[in-house]
Write a protein that holds these residues in place. Sequence first.
Motif, PDB file in Angstrom:
ATOM      1  N   LEU A 292       0.702  -1.141  -0.048  1.00 46.68           N
ATOM      2  CA  LEU A 292       0.123  -0.044  -0.074  1.00 46.68           C
ATOM      3  C   LEU A 292       0.606   1.232   0.088  1.00 46.68           C
ATOM      4  O   LEU A 292       0.450   2.244  -0.692  1.00 46.68           O
ATOM      5  CB  LEU A 292      -1.105   0.144   1.062  1.00 46.68           C
ATOM      6  CG  LEU A 292      -2.010  -0.826   1.175  1.00 46.68           C
ATOM      7  CD1 LEU A 292      -3.017  -1.110   2.401  1.00 46.68           C
ATOM      8  CD2 LEU A 292      -2.788  -0.837  -0.110  1.00 46.68           C
ATOM      9  N   LEU A 293       2.199   1.124   0.544  1.00 41.60           N
ATOM     10  CA  LEU A 293       2.819   2.612   0.645  1.00 41.60           C
ATOM     11  C   LEU A 293       3.985   2.617  -0.439  1.00 41.60           C
ATOM     12  O   LEU A 293       4.219   3.634  -0.873  1.00 41.60           O
ATOM     13  CB  LEU A 293       3.543   2.396   2.229  1.00 41.60           C
ATOM     14  CG  LEU A 293       2.838   2.605   3.262  1.00 41.60           C
ATOM     15  CD1 LEU A 293       3.506   2.344   4.468  1.00 41.60           C
ATOM     16  CD2 LEU A 293       2.132   4.050   3.294  1.00 41.60           C
ATOM     17  N   THR A 294       4.191   1.674  -1.055  1.00 43.25           N
ATOM     18  CA  THR A 294       5.161   1.537  -2.151  1.00 43.25           C
ATOM     19  C   THR A 294       4.596   0.964  -3.457  1.00 43.25           C
ATOM     20  O   THR A 294       5.309   1.241  -4.488  1.00 43.25           O
ATOM     21  CB  THR A 294       6.232   0.752  -1.858  1.00 43.25           C
ATOM     22  OG1 THR A 294       6.097  -0.697  -2.000  1.00 43.25           O
ATOM     23  CG2 THR A 294       7.154   1.107  -0.549  1.00 43.25           C
ATOM     24  N   GLY A 295       3.666   0.222  -3.641  1.00 42.88           N
ATOM     25  CA  GLY A 295       3.034  -0.226  -4.936  1.00 42.88           C
ATOM     26  C   GLY A 295       3.606  -1.673  -4.882  1.00 42.88           C
ATOM     27  O   GLY A 295       3.471  -2.318  -6.084  1.00 42.88           O
ATOM     28  N   ILE A 296       4.946  -2.137  -4.065  1.00 38.39           N
ATOM     29  CA  ILE A 296       5.467  -3.422  -4.409  1.00 38.39           C
ATOM     30  C   ILE A 296       5.282  -4.139  -3.055  1.00 38.39           C
ATOM     31  O   ILE A 296       5.483  -3.737  -1.990  1.00 38.39           O
ATOM     32  CB  ILE A 296       7.027  -3.035  -4.337  1.00 38.39           C
ATOM     33  CG1 ILE A 296       7.061  -2.100  -5.862  1.00 38.39           C
ATOM     34  CG2 ILE A 296       7.874  -4.325  -4.879  1.00 38.39           C
ATOM     35  CD1 ILE A 296       8.601  -1.646  -5.981  1.00 38.39           C
ATOM     36  N   GLU A 297       4.887  -5.291  -3.486  1.00 34.85           N
ATOM     37  CA  GLU A 297       4.594  -6.302  -2.085  1.00 34.85           C
ATOM     38  C   GLU A 297       6.395  -6.827  -1.774  1.00 34.85           C
ATOM     39  O   GLU A 297       6.773  -7.176  -2.582  1.00 34.85           O
ATOM     40  CB  GLU A 297       3.981  -7.648  -2.614  1.00 34.85           C
ATOM     41  CG  GLU A 297       3.354  -8.223  -1.301  1.00 34.85           C
ATOM     42  CD  GLU A 297       2.506  -9.470  -2.000  1.00 34.85           C
ATOM     43  OE1 GLU A 297       3.091 -10.455  -1.646  1.00 34.85           O
ATOM     44  OE2 GLU A 297       1.834  -9.208  -2.495  1.00 34.85           O
ATOM     45  N   ALA A 298       6.622  -6.455  -0.507  1.00 31.70           N
ATOM     46  CA  ALA A 298       7.858  -6.681   0.116  1.00 31.70           C
ATOM     47  C   ALA A 298       7.898  -7.235   1.598  1.00 31.70           C
ATOM     48  O   ALA A 298       6.650  -6.993   1.989  1.00 31.70           O
ATOM     49  CB  ALA A 298       8.916  -5.582  -0.026  1.00 31.70           C
ATOM     50  N   ASP A 299       8.882  -7.959   2.044  1.00 28.80           N
ATOM     51  CA  ASP A 299       8.778  -8.541   3.263  1.00 28.80           C
ATOM     52  C   ASP A 299       9.456  -7.300   4.292  1.00 28.80           C
ATOM     53  O   ASP A 299      10.367  -7.572   4.617  1.00 28.80           O
ATOM     54  CB  ASP A 299       9.639  -9.803   3.548  1.00 28.80           C
ATOM     55  CG  ASP A 299       8.952 -10.849   2.598  1.00 28.80           C
ATOM     56  OD1 ASP A 299       7.625 -11.047   2.662  1.00 28.80           O
ATOM     57  OD2 ASP A 299       9.717 -11.915   2.032  1.00 28.80           O
ATOM     58  N   TRP A 300       8.322  -6.515   4.764  1.00 25.62           N
ATOM     59  CA  TRP A 300       8.682  -5.704   5.834  1.00 25.62           C
ATOM     60  C   TRP A 300       8.378  -6.534   7.197  1.00 25.62           C
ATOM     61  O   TRP A 300       7.400  -7.117   7.544  1.00 25.62           O
ATOM     62  CB  TRP A 300       7.910  -4.689   5.689  1.00 25.62           C
ATOM     63  CG  TRP A 300       8.297  -3.421   4.607  1.00 25.62           C
ATOM     64  CD1 TRP A 300       9.184  -3.858   3.612  1.00 25.62           C
ATOM     65  CD2 TRP A 300       7.811  -2.373   4.429  1.00 25.62           C
ATOM     66  NE1 TRP A 300       9.149  -2.689   2.747  1.00 25.62           N
ATOM     67  CE2 TRP A 300       8.464  -1.774   3.179  1.00 25.62           C
ATOM     68  CE3 TRP A 300       6.570  -1.520   4.738  1.00 25.62           C
ATOM     69  CZ2 TRP A 300       8.055  -0.924   2.478  1.00 25.62           C
ATOM     70  CZ3 TRP A 300       6.321  -0.219   4.120  1.00 25.62           C
ATOM     71  CH2 TRP A 300       7.014   0.049   3.162  1.00 25.62           C
ATOM     72  N   THR A 301       9.192  -6.281   8.210  1.00 24.60           N
ATOM     73  CA  THR A 301       9.079  -6.537   9.560  1.00 24.60           C
ATOM     74  C   THR A 301       8.210  -5.930  10.405  1.00 24.60           C
ATOM     75  O   THR A 301       8.266  -4.663  10.268  1.00 24.60           O
ATOM     76  CB  THR A 301      10.411  -6.628  10.112  1.00 24.60           C
ATOM     77  OG1 THR A 301      11.406  -7.369   9.414  1.00 24.60           O
ATOM     78  CG2 THR A 301      10.502  -7.355  11.811  1.00 24.60           C
ATOM     79  N   VAL A 302       7.343  -6.609  10.979  1.00 21.67           N
ATOM     80  CA  VAL A 302       6.334  -6.187  11.940  1.00 21.67           C
ATOM     81  C   VAL A 302       6.610  -6.518  13.184  1.00 21.67           C
ATOM     82  O   VAL A 302       6.353  -7.847  13.218  1.00 21.67           O
ATOM     83  CB  VAL A 302       5.075  -6.058  11.245  1.00 21.67           C
ATOM     84  CG1 VAL A 302       3.937  -5.376  12.433  1.00 21.67           C
ATOM     85  CG2 VAL A 302       4.991  -5.451  10.182  1.00 21.67           C
TER      86      VAL A 302
END
Length: 152
Positions: free
Chosen positions: A112-122
């Motif tokens: 949603l924030l970059t337009g690219i699905e990436a593995d961001w840590t939460v």
Amino acid sequence: MKMNLILWRHAEAEPGEDDLARWLTSKGQKQAAKMAQWLEARLPEATRIIASEAVRAHQTAAALNPQHQTDARLNPGVDVSNYLAVADWPDAGGSVVLIGHQPTIGRVAAKLLTGIEADWTVRKGAIWWLQYRLRDGRAQTVLRTMLTPEQL
């Protein structure tokens, strides 16, 4: 039109063989209560709260509202599109809190924030508060806040 999407990763859970049956630890219960208190003071009254079917997600959601909904499309291992469908992003308007799991929550935030699905840590018990809005006729996704229980 505006829509608030709050992605809430379940709080710390005990290890276990049956992934859907894992309970929150005492630390996880405290994390959920802290975040729920913070959210309760800021969420609009008509906010929808939807958790995965996992016990740890139910327990996290119950800290905010024991009457929350559940949806299997938020269960561990699902696709980003499932989260967006459950939220009806951005067409539903209003506000929704989705209580779910990694890595999907990080992937939704990245998409949603970059337009690219990436593995961001939460981190466990953390939220990503995103807002959809129209500005000068253009659709925007804005990061309102990213907050961990330790920051409260």
